[in-house]
Design a protein around this motif. Structure first.
Motif, PDB file in Angstrom:
ATOM      1  N   ALA A  66       0.834  -1.205   0.000  1.00  0.00           N
ATOM      2  CA  ALA A  66       0.000   0.000   0.000  1.00  0.00           C
ATOM      3  C   ALA A  66       0.867   1.253   0.000  1.00  0.00           C
ATOM      4  CB  ALA A  66      -0.900  -0.005   1.230  1.00  0.00           C
ATOM      5  N   ARG A  67       0.381   2.292  -0.640  1.00  0.00           N
ATOM      6  CA  ARG A  67       1.043   3.595  -0.575  1.00  0.00           C
ATOM      7  C   ARG A  67       0.614   4.258   0.726  1.00  0.00           C
ATOM      8  NH1 ARG A  67       2.952   4.770  -5.807  1.00  0.00           N
ATOM      9  NH2 ARG A  67       1.892   3.513  -7.363  1.00  0.00           N
ATOM     10  N   THR A  68       1.544   4.923   1.382  1.00  0.00           N
ATOM     11  CA  THR A  68       1.205   5.544   2.666  1.00  0.00           C
ATOM     12  C   THR A  68       1.476   7.036   2.687  1.00  0.00           C
ATOM     13  OG1 THR A  68       3.391   5.004   3.526  1.00  0.00           O
ATOM     14  CG2 THR A  68       1.618   3.424   3.956  1.00  0.00           C
ATOM     15  N   GLY A  69       2.005   7.596   1.619  1.00  0.00           N
ATOM     16  CA  GLY A  69       2.310   9.017   1.604  1.00  0.00           C
ATOM     17  C   GLY A  69       1.464   9.750   0.583  1.00  0.00           C
ATOM     18  N   GLY A  70       1.553  11.056   0.644  1.00  0.00           N
ATOM     19  CA  GLY A  70       0.884  11.882  -0.342  1.00  0.00           C
ATOM     20  C   GLY A  70      -0.434  12.456   0.144  1.00  0.00           C
ATOM     21  N   ARG A  71      -0.844  13.495  -0.563  1.00  0.00           N
ATOM     22  CA  ARG A  71      -2.094  14.173  -0.247  1.00  0.00           C
ATOM     23  C   ARG A  71      -2.516  14.978  -1.466  1.00  0.00           C
ATOM     24  NH1 ARG A  71      -3.023  17.668   5.027  1.00  0.00           N
ATOM     25  NH2 ARG A  71      -2.028  15.790   5.748  1.00  0.00           N
ATOM     26  N   VAL A  72      -3.793  14.996  -1.734  1.00  0.00           N
ATOM     27  CA  VAL A  72      -4.337  15.827  -2.802  1.00  0.00           C
ATOM     28  C   VAL A  72      -5.617  16.481  -2.276  1.00  0.00           C
ATOM     29  CG1 VAL A  72      -5.646  13.955  -3.912  1.00  0.00           C
ATOM     30  CG2 VAL A  72      -4.964  15.928  -5.252  1.00  0.00           C
ATOM     31  N   THR A  73      -5.767  17.773  -2.559  1.00  0.00           N
ATOM     32  CA  THR A  73      -6.947  18.524  -2.142  1.00  0.00           C
ATOM     33  C   THR A  73      -7.581  19.132  -3.383  1.00  0.00           C
ATOM     34  OG1 THR A  73      -5.972  19.021   0.005  1.00  0.00           O
ATOM     35  CG2 THR A  73      -7.785  20.424  -0.696  1.00  0.00           C
ATOM     36  N   PHE A  74      -8.898  19.046  -3.460  1.00  0.00           N
ATOM     37  CA  PHE A  74      -9.614  19.581  -4.619  1.00  0.00           C
ATOM     38  C   PHE A  74     -11.027  19.960  -4.206  1.00  0.00           C
ATOM     39  CE2 PHE A  74      -9.961  15.014  -4.454  1.00  0.00           C
ATOM     40  CZ  PHE A  74     -11.294  14.733  -4.709  1.00  0.00           C
ATOM     41  N   GLU A  75     -11.682  20.732  -5.050  1.00  0.00           N
ATOM     42  CA  GLU A  75     -13.070  21.149  -4.840  1.00  0.00           C
ATOM     43  C   GLU A  75     -13.977  20.212  -5.628  1.00  0.00           C
ATOM     44  OE1 GLU A  75     -14.059  23.755  -2.836  1.00  0.00           O
ATOM     45  OE2 GLU A  75     -11.935  23.871  -2.287  1.00  0.00           O
ATOM     46  N   TYR A  76     -15.036  19.747  -4.976  1.00  0.00           N
ATOM     47  CA  TYR A  76     -15.995  18.867  -5.633  1.00  0.00           C
ATOM     48  C   TYR A  76     -17.357  19.035  -4.971  1.00  0.00           C
ATOM     49  CZ  TYR A  76     -18.437  14.548  -6.911  1.00  0.00           C
ATOM     50  OH  TYR A  76     -19.375  13.648  -7.345  1.00  0.00           O
ATOM     51  N   ALA A  77     -18.357  19.307  -5.752  1.00  0.00           N
ATOM     52  CA  ALA A  77     -19.747  19.422  -5.282  1.00  0.00           C
ATOM     53  C   ALA A  77     -19.862  20.390  -4.103  1.00  0.00           C
ATOM     54  CB  ALA A  77     -20.303  18.044  -4.914  1.00  0.00           C
ATOM     55  N   ASP A  78     -19.263  21.551  -4.243  1.00  0.00           N
ATOM     56  CA  ASP A  78     -19.290  22.588  -3.204  1.00  0.00           C
ATOM     57  C   ASP A  78     -18.648  22.139  -1.899  1.00  0.00           C
ATOM     58  OD1 ASP A  78     -20.556  24.435  -4.886  1.00  0.00           O
ATOM     59  OD2 ASP A  78     -22.528  23.610  -4.401  1.00  0.00           O
ATOM     60  N   CYS A  79     -17.704  21.219  -1.976  1.00  0.00           N
ATOM     61  CA  CYS A  79     -16.957  20.738  -0.812  1.00  0.00           C
ATOM     62  C   CYS A  79     -15.468  20.813  -1.120  1.00  0.00           C
ATOM     63  CB  CYS A  79     -17.293  19.281  -0.507  1.00  0.00           C
ATOM     64  SG  CYS A  79     -19.000  18.981  -0.039  1.00  0.00           S
ATOM     65  N   THR A  80     -14.681  20.973  -0.078  1.00  0.00           N
ATOM     66  CA  THR A  80     -13.240  20.826  -0.199  1.00  0.00           C
ATOM     67  C   THR A  80     -12.913  19.419   0.266  1.00  0.00           C
ATOM     68  OG1 THR A  80     -12.888  23.168   0.241  1.00  0.00           O
ATOM     69  CG2 THR A  80     -10.995  21.701   0.526  1.00  0.00           C
TER      70      THR A  80
END
Length: 95
Positions: A66-80
């Motif tokens: 399994a991958r254990t690192g990383g992060r991605v943030t985005f906007e979707y359906a009026d949510c962060t």
């Protein structure tokens, strides 16, 4: 999805690991849960980002680990939405 005790952005925290579901599907389910709607009522995820890329980014390595690192943030359906390598999805549904 089981709600976690942790908070991230003041929004709703959901566990990304939903069995064999890919991360993209888990995100849609978590956002629908946070917004109190049916997943089919949400806009297509590919309007916010490439679902296949998200699945590849947080999928298992070629070795099967399994991958254990990383992060991605985005906007979707009026949510962060933030997805992490620790298999968590954070949904901030504040309007």
């Amino acid at each position: 999805m089981d709600e976690l005790d942790a908070t991230h952005t003041g929004g709703t925290v959901r566990n990304l690991d939903v069995g064999d579901s890919p991360p993209s599907e888990a995100v849609v389910l978590a956002v629908a849960d946070a917004r109190g709607c049916d997943p089919l009522d949400l806009p297509p995820l590919n309007g916010a980002l490439d679902p296949d890329a998200l699945d590849s980014l947080f999928g298992d390595r070629v070795s099967g680990r399994a991958r254990t690192g990383g992060r991605v943030t985005f906007e979707y359906a009026d949510c962060t939405v933030t997805v992490t390598g620790t298999r968590d999805v954070f949904v901030d549904a504040t309007d």
